[in-house]
Design a protein around this motif. Structure first.
Motif, PDB file in Angstrom:
ATOM      1  N   UNK A   1       0.810  -1.417  -0.210  1.00  0.00           N
ATOM      2  CA  UNK A   1       0.013   0.177   0.032  1.00  0.00           C
ATOM      3  C   UNK A   1       0.693   1.302   0.054  1.00  0.00           C
ATOM      4  N   UNK A   2       1.947   1.436   0.005  1.00  0.00           N
ATOM      5  CA  UNK A   2       3.006   2.403  -0.061  1.00  0.00           C
ATOM      6  C   UNK A   2       4.443   1.830  -0.572  1.00  0.00           C
ATOM      7  N   UNK A   3       4.672   2.416  -1.843  1.00  0.00           N
ATOM      8  CA  UNK A   3       5.882   2.322  -2.452  1.00  0.00           C
ATOM      9  C   UNK A   3       6.955   3.186  -2.567  1.00  0.00           C
ATOM     10  N   UNK A   4       6.630   4.178  -1.280  1.00  0.00           N
ATOM     11  CA  UNK A   4       7.760   5.037  -1.044  1.00  0.00           C
ATOM     12  C   UNK A   4       7.933   6.220  -2.003  1.00  0.00           C
ATOM     13  N   UNK A   5       6.732   6.207  -2.933  1.00  0.00           N
ATOM     14  CA  UNK A   5       6.832   7.591  -3.651  1.00  0.00           C
ATOM     15  C   UNK A   5       5.742   8.294  -3.755  1.00  0.00           C
ATOM     16  N   UNK A   6       5.662   9.698  -3.628  1.00  0.00           N
ATOM     17  CA  UNK A   6       4.507  10.451  -3.689  1.00  0.00           C
ATOM     18  C   UNK A   6       4.510  10.986  -5.202  1.00  0.00           C
ATOM     19  N   UNK A   7       3.645  10.517  -6.060  1.00  0.00           N
ATOM     20  CA  UNK A   7       3.735  11.422  -7.398  1.00  0.00           C
ATOM     21  C   UNK A   7       2.893  12.333  -7.489  1.00  0.00           C
ATOM     22  N   UNK A   8       3.235  13.067  -8.527  1.00  0.00           N
ATOM     23  CA  UNK A   8       2.317  14.313  -8.883  1.00  0.00           C
ATOM     24  C   UNK A   8       0.846  13.937  -9.298  1.00  0.00           C
ATOM     25  N   UNK A   9       0.583  12.880  -9.775  1.00  0.00           N
ATOM     26  CA  UNK A   9      -0.701  12.133  -9.926  1.00  0.00           C
ATOM     27  C   UNK A   9      -1.497  11.933  -8.759  1.00  0.00           C
TER      28      UNK A   9
END
Length: 337
Positions: A224-232
């Motif tokens: 549930x959390x890959x470590x990236x917060x994307x702009x999308x």
């Protein structure tokens, strides 16, 4: 074409870590030349205006407007007018409305553990798992590895104290924690950020602009959390009432430039989420210098200066830094806008 060529020359001179005084003069002179091409022709239109609202298009999205020469004498643009950058002209309509204020305290996210620390309590780990979070990310992120940013620990602590903020670090500095937080008054994230050029044709540019957070070196560890917060992912958040989002990291202001539409990246995503303003970087930045710059910026905010005024004052301070020549280089003081 002459404008775009000159912008590229100035960016090349500004984006590498400055080591010699000649680099300093070269970069400053090139940005002054960009001003001659971009600002000087507008002299009659600008007149005696005290504030410029700028909605840049194409390659103009890549330039630090504060570093350009102005329409007046030998002064820089940031010395003669207040600069307000817009993602699109439509933003003026939103800014004219009274802002919805949030009661949430500021949030500072800094020094994430890209390799999760294994003794992280299970209870806290389970609290951060959400079942409905989108985990799409760029296909080009498969083999990325991120190293710690020691300066962000000091930066996060200093800014959290200045703003009386909640501070999330190490294993707690997750993308999920940011997504689950109600709109904070100010959000400051100090970490790696990046924009990937389009290597997979047709991929959404908002997947290629992202902030790197806890666990990014082990993206499959938590489903549930890959470590990236994307702009999308940012576009799907509700930051109505958030006054300022700062992403203190490399290239956080970069994105896919689409003619007539501006930049598709974190800047646009933050505006779509509803935040009133953002402070982002135009190129790769130096850890220690960024920590010093941000601390000075927040001290001015705390003293009551407005966001744009505090930024302009911090840029002037570093441009004329009394003892560190590197801080006087546009590489440092012009990186954020």
């Amino acid at each position: 074409q002459p404008i775009e060529d000159k912008i590229q020359q100035a960016l090349t001179a500004s984006e590498s870590l400055p080591e010699f005084a000649t680099d300093l003069k070269n970069a400053q002179d090139l940005w002054r030349e960009v001003g001659e091409l971009v600002v000087k022709p507008l002299k009659e239109s600008i007149g005696d205006a005290e504030t410029l609202f700028i909605s840049p298009d194409a390659e103009l999205n890549r330039i630090p407007f504060a570093a350009l020469s102005s329409h007046k004498d030998d002064q820089l643009l940031s010395d003669v007018v207040d600069i307000r950058l817009l993602t699109t002209g439509r933003e003026l309509l939103d800014l004219a409305k009274e802002s919805k204020s949030t009661k949430q305290k500021p949030l500072v996210v800094a020094n994430p553990a890209f390799n999760l620390i294994k003794d992280f309590p299970r209870k806290q780990q389970s609290e951060l798992i959400a079942s409905n979070t989108s985990q799409q990310r760029s296909r080009d992120l498969r083999n990325k590895s991120w190293s710690p940013l020691k300066g962000t620990a000091k930066e996060g602590k200093a800014i959290a104290e200045l703003t009386n903020a909640q501070l999330l670090t190490k294993n707690k500095a997750t993308a999920l924690a940011v997504q689950q937080q109600e709109a904070p008054k100010v959000l400051h994230i100090a970490s790696h950020a990046e924009f990937l050029a389009d290597q997979e044709k047709g991929e959404n540019p908002l997947l290629r602009s992202y902030i790197v957070l806890a666990g990014a070196n082990e993206p499959e560890a938590n489903p549930n959390d890959d470590g990236y917060l994307t702009a999308l992912e940012v576009t799907k958040l509700d930051w109505q009432g958030t006054e300022l989002v700062v992403v203190s990291g490399c290239e956080s202001g970069k994105g896919d430039i689409q003619s007539g539409e501006g930049v598709y990246g974190l800047k646009r995503a933050i505006a779509v989420a509803g935040a009133r303003s953002s402070l982002l970087s135009l190129w790769k930045v130096y850890d220690r210098a960024t920590a010093a710059f941000m601390t000075s910026f927040y001290k001015k905010l705390k003293a009551g200066e407005g966001r744009a005024d505090a930024l302009a004052a911090t840029q002037r301070e570093f441009r004329n830094h009394p003892y560190d020549a590197m801080y006087r280089h546009p590489f440092v003081w012009a990186a954020f806008q």
